[in-house]
Design a protein around this motif. Sequence first.
Motif, PDB file in Angstrom:
ATOM      1  N   GLN A   1       3.362  21.845  46.486  1.00  0.00           N
ATOM      2  CA  GLN A   1       3.968  22.608  45.391  1.00  0.00           C
ATOM      3  C   GLN A   1       4.268  21.747  44.168  1.00  0.00           C
ATOM      4  O   GLN A   1       4.200  22.210  43.038  1.00  0.00           O
ATOM      5  N   LYS A   2       4.617  20.475  44.382  1.00  0.00           N
ATOM      6  CA  LYS A   2       4.951  19.603  43.250  1.00  0.00           C
ATOM      7  C   LYS A   2       3.716  19.351  42.384  1.00  0.00           C
ATOM      8  O   LYS A   2       3.792  19.311  41.163  1.00  0.00           O
ATOM      9  N   TYR A   3       2.568  19.172  43.012  1.00  0.00           N
ATOM     10  CA  TYR A   3       1.339  18.959  42.249  1.00  0.00           C
ATOM     11  C   TYR A   3       0.890  20.251  41.568  1.00  0.00           C
ATOM     12  O   TYR A   3       0.300  20.209  40.490  1.00  0.00           O
ATOM     13  N   LYS A   4       1.181  21.366  42.193  1.00  0.00           N
ATOM     14  CA  LYS A   4       0.886  22.643  41.539  1.00  0.00           C
ATOM     15  C   LYS A   4       1.734  22.784  40.284  1.00  0.00           C
ATOM     16  O   LYS A   4       1.278  23.281  39.256  1.00  0.00           O
ATOM     17  N   GLY A   5       2.971  22.311  40.347  1.00  0.00           N
ATOM     18  CA  GLY A   5       3.838  22.323  39.175  1.00  0.00           C
ATOM     19  C   GLY A   5       3.288  21.447  38.060  1.00  0.00           C
ATOM     20  O   GLY A   5       3.381  21.785  36.882  1.00  0.00           O
TER      21      GLY A   5
END
Length: 85
Positions: free
Chosen positions: A2-6
């Motif tokens: 999720q952090k990389y998607k952000g």
Amino acid sequence: NQKYKGLTWGMVPCHASGIAACTFHLFYNSPALNSVVATQAGLTVLGNTTVAIAAYRIAIEGGAVNTLPWEEGFVAPWKKDDAVD
């Protein structure tokens, strides 16, 4: 993750800012498109902010220590440790 998607979503305003710049230059910097320059500036600020926040979130998830220079325990990465040789 999720952090990389952000981070990916945080980069969208940066891309839009580049598109705005290309549009302005495509029309030979026409004064009629001066609002595009203001839009580009706003998108650049927004994009840089969202990318910085996303990078911070990734760093914290990866175990980075969040210590500021004026806080106790801060280790300056540019100074050599004399005890280690």
